[in-house]
Design a protein around this motif. Structure first.
Motif, PDB file in Angstrom:
ATOM      1  N   TYR A 125      32.474 157.034  10.568  1.00  0.00           N
ATOM      2  CA  TYR A 125      33.790 156.964  11.195  1.00  0.00           C
ATOM      3  C   TYR A 125      34.823 156.199  10.386  1.00  0.00           C
ATOM      4  O   TYR A 125      36.015 156.450  10.496  1.00  0.00           O
ATOM      5  CB  TYR A 125      33.681 156.329  12.590  1.00  0.00           C
ATOM      6  N   VAL A 126      34.370 155.246   9.613  1.00  0.00           N
ATOM      7  CA  VAL A 126      35.276 154.431   8.793  1.00  0.00           C
ATOM      8  C   VAL A 126      34.784 154.495   7.349  1.00  0.00           C
ATOM      9  O   VAL A 126      33.652 154.116   7.060  1.00  0.00           O
ATOM     10  CB  VAL A 126      35.305 152.958   9.263  1.00  0.00           C
ATOM     11  N   LEU A 148      41.597 152.807   3.828  1.00  0.00           N
ATOM     12  CA  LEU A 148      40.571 153.226   4.777  1.00  0.00           C
ATOM     13  C   LEU A 148      40.950 154.551   5.406  1.00  0.00           C
ATOM     14  O   LEU A 148      42.135 154.850   5.584  1.00  0.00           O
ATOM     15  CB  LEU A 148      40.451 152.216   5.931  1.00  0.00           C
ATOM     16  N   LEU A 150      40.015 156.108   9.049  1.00  0.00           N
ATOM     17  CA  LEU A 150      39.376 155.906  10.341  1.00  0.00           C
ATOM     18  C   LEU A 150      39.487 157.219  11.109  1.00  0.00           C
ATOM     19  O   LEU A 150      40.595 157.676  11.390  1.00  0.00           O
ATOM     20  CB  LEU A 150      40.068 154.783  11.120  1.00  0.00           C
TER      21      LEU A 150
END
Length: 159
Positions: A125-126, A148, A150
């Motif tokens: 997910y990240v 990042l 997300l």
């Protein structure tokens, strides 16, 4: 310099994909999935010009993702940039992913392109990323991003 950086990173992309495909693999059934959702991509960006070395960006992408084995294709709309584009991803190994991205502004002839490396930071997910690429159109030039991705989404179908 821009052309040599692009050649180096395309070569890295090709080598990692080739190395992964040459590894002995079991004959597993092909996995296909369709996901829908959002991706938030806060990042620091530099164009190697200007007084402030980095600027902060916070794009929010909406779109489907089609996954087939280690490959992913994600057309998207970027709310922050009022642009549309596509990610082509490849998960080389569990700790390393690669992607190509193209993004075109809806109301100008400007856009971006890039080659990125990702690594998972929390499950899938990240992910952290480093992207090398550039701008085209009126604002031409190289860029480097780090940040990042997300992901907030739902698997709609698996077959």
């Amino acid at each position: 310099m821009k052309k040599s950086l692009l050649i180096i990173f395309i070569s890295m992309f090709t080598l990692v994909m080739g190395a992964h495909s040459l590894q002995a693999q079991e004959d597993n059934e092909s996995v296909k999935e369709l996901h829908l959702g959002f991706t938030f991509g806060p990042h620091a960006l530099t164009t190697f010009q200007g007084e402030q070395p980095f600027t902060i960006g916070t794009p929010l992408y909406l779109g489907p993702t089609f996954i087939k084995d280690a490959w992913g294709l994600s057309p998207f709309y970027n709310f922050g940039g009022n642009s549309a584009g596509m990610f082509l991803t490849y998960q080389a190994i569990d700790e390393l992913g690669l992607y190509l991205v193209w993004d075109q502004s809806v109301n100008s002839k400007n856009g971006i392109y890039g080659l990125g490396l990702t690594t998972p930071l929390y499950k899938s997910y990240v992910v952290g990323f480093v992207e090398f690429g550039g701008y085209y159109g009126d604002a031409k030039g190289p860029e480097l991003l780090t940040g990042l991705y997300l992901t907030f989404g739902k698997r709609v179908k698996k077959w």
